[in-house]
Design a protein around this motif. Structure first.
Motif, mmCIF file in Angstrom:
data_model
loop_
_atom_site.group_PDB
_atom_site.id
_atom_site.type_symbol
_atom_site.label_atom_id
_atom_site.label_comp_id
_atom_site.label_asym_id
_atom_site.label_seq_id
_atom_site.Cartn_x
_atom_site.Cartn_y
_atom_site.Cartn_z
ATOM 1 N N GLU A 160 -13.935 14.163 65.629
ATOM 2 C CA GLU A 160 -12.698 13.707 64.788
ATOM 3 C C GLU A 160 -11.475 14.500 65.568
ATOM 4 O O GLU A 160 -10.562 13.603 65.808
ATOM 5 C CB GLU A 160 -12.809 14.386 63.539
ATOM 6 N N SER A 161 -11.514 15.664 66.022
ATOM 7 C CA SER A 161 -10.358 16.283 66.760
ATOM 8 C C SER A 161 -10.100 15.593 67.953
ATOM 9 O O SER A 161 -8.849 15.489 68.437
ATOM 10 C CB SER A 161 -10.533 17.738 67.167
ATOM 11 N N PHE A 162 -11.201 15.168 68.651
ATOM 12 C CA PHE A 162 -10.837 14.349 69.864
ATOM 13 C C PHE A 162 -10.212 13.226 69.694
ATOM 14 O O PHE A 162 -9.363 12.894 70.446
ATOM 15 C CB PHE A 162 -12.224 14.363 70.788
ATOM 16 N N SER A 164 -8.598 12.129 67.085
ATOM 17 C CA SER A 164 -7.107 12.450 66.645
ATOM 18 C C SER A 164 -6.138 12.575 67.794
ATOM 19 O O SER A 164 -4.839 11.951 67.819
ATOM 20 C CB SER A 164 -6.958 13.264 65.499
ATOM 21 N N LYS A 165 -6.528 13.430 68.872
ATOM 22 C CA LYS A 165 -5.706 13.696 69.829
ATOM 23 C C LYS A 165 -5.511 12.401 70.846
ATOM 24 O O LYS A 165 -4.370 12.142 71.429
ATOM 25 C CB LYS A 165 -6.500 14.682 70.780
ATOM 26 N N LYS A 166 -6.477 11.737 70.991
ATOM 27 C CA LYS A 166 -6.502 10.411 71.585
ATOM 28 C C LYS A 166 -5.554 9.546 70.924
ATOM 29 O O LYS A 166 -4.685 8.743 71.560
ATOM 30 C CB LYS A 166 -7.787 9.845 71.771
ATOM 31 N N ARG A 167 -5.589 9.276 69.562
ATOM 32 C CA ARG A 167 -4.627 8.365 68.794
ATOM 33 C C ARG A 167 -3.263 8.946 69.142
ATOM 34 O O ARG A 167 -2.376 8.017 69.312
ATOM 35 C CB ARG A 167 -5.147 8.399 67.659
ATOM 36 N N LYS A 168 -3.124 10.220 68.989
ATOM 37 C CA LYS A 168 -1.548 10.615 69.321
ATOM 38 C C LYS A 168 -1.159 10.567 70.461
ATOM 39 O O LYS A 168 0.205 9.764 70.696
ATOM 40 C CB LYS A 168 -1.389 11.932 68.887
ATOM 41 N N ARG A 169 -1.999 10.614 71.685
ATOM 42 C CA ARG A 169 -1.512 10.158 73.068
ATOM 43 C C ARG A 169 -1.395 8.869 72.974
ATOM 44 O O ARG A 169 -0.225 8.512 73.944
ATOM 45 C CB ARG A 169 -2.711 10.623 73.852
ATOM 46 N N ASN A 170 -1.963 7.962 72.425
ATOM 47 C CA ASN A 170 -1.708 6.493 72.853
ATOM 48 C C ASN A 170 -0.782 6.052 72.056
ATOM 49 O O ASN A 170 0.162 5.303 72.457
ATOM 50 C CB ASN A 170 -3.074 5.890 72.185
ATOM 51 N N ALA A 171 -0.315 6.641 70.607
ATOM 52 C CA ALA A 171 0.801 6.369 70.049
ATOM 53 C C ALA A 171 2.143 6.741 70.685
ATOM 54 O O ALA A 171 3.151 5.895 70.912
ATOM 55 C CB ALA A 171 0.935 7.012 68.634
ATOM 56 N N ALA A 172 2.122 7.761 71.706
ATOM 57 C CA ALA A 172 3.271 8.200 72.320
ATOM 58 C C ALA A 172 3.661 7.540 73.404
ATOM 59 O O ALA A 172 4.706 7.109 73.801
ATOM 60 C CB ALA A 172 2.949 9.647 72.835
ATOM 61 N N LYS A 173 2.448 7.016 74.108
ATOM 62 C CA LYS A 173 2.496 5.984 75.110
ATOM 63 C C LYS A 173 3.050 4.663 74.520
ATOM 64 O O LYS A 173 4.041 3.968 75.413
ATOM 65 C CB LYS A 173 0.940 5.605 75.831
#
Length: 184
Positions: A160-162, A164-173
């Motif tokens: 889950e933590s992984f 969520s971090k991936k989602r945040k990264r993709n949202a920033a991109k």
């Protein structure tokens, strides 16, 4: 015949430079009297004399280095506990971090090698059975590795933590790629 050859040789020798150097002319500063054999650098990575690189053989031959690295890591951890100087602590922490990263990279490489060996064994079995071997594309191998990674994360409970971090990264991109509104 001999006379003609002698005449041609004498005419050619007149047009060419003399065989002897004049004694009145000064000797050049960097004159090599005896020719020196040039040392040719040899890179063992690309030289046939060093043999072929086989990672499995290399791992077996230099397995003792892993033990030495573990001991060094323990020594660094002990020094870090004893150390009171802030600068020295930072240096030791960076060294410890680098050691753990190298260890993780080595484990990752080992796992990849093992996965490749499993695939090769499957291919050999198919060949023994008389079927045509099926080779995976690079993208398919990457998908298998990603699936393996997700399984490991799920086992350890960090999925889950992984994600969520991936989602945040993709949202920033995605945010960076959107055209920005300019104020007038």
């Amino acid at each position: 015949m001999f006379l003609a050859f002698y005449l041609i040789k004498s005419v050619l020798s007149l047009t060419r430079r003399p065989l002897e150097i004049s004694a009145k002319k000064p000797v050049p500063f960097l004159r090599q009297v005896v020719p020196i054999r040039k040392k040719v650098p040899r890179d063992p990575r690309f030289d046939d004399l060093s043999g072929e690189y086989n990672p499995e053989v290399f791992e077996k031959t230099y397995a003792f280095l892993n033990d030495l690295r573990k001991k060094e890591k323990e020594v660094v951890q002990k020094q870090l506990k004893k150390c009171r100087n802030v600068e020295q602590q930072n240096k030791l922490q960076q060294l410890l971090k680098r050691m753990t990263q190298q260890e993780d990279a080595q484990k990752k490489c080992q796992k990849k090698r093992e996965a490749d060996l499993v695939l090769k064994k499957k291919q050999r079995e198919r060949a023994k059975q008389g079927r045509k071997p099926f080779y995976l594309k690079k993208s398919d191998k990457q998908k298998l590795e990603l699936a393996e990674k997700y399984k490991e994360l799920k086992k350890s409970g960090k999925l889950e933590s992984f994600l969520s971090k991936k989602r945040k990264r993709n949202a920033a991109k995605d945010k960076r790629k959107l055209p920005s509104k300019k104020r007038v």
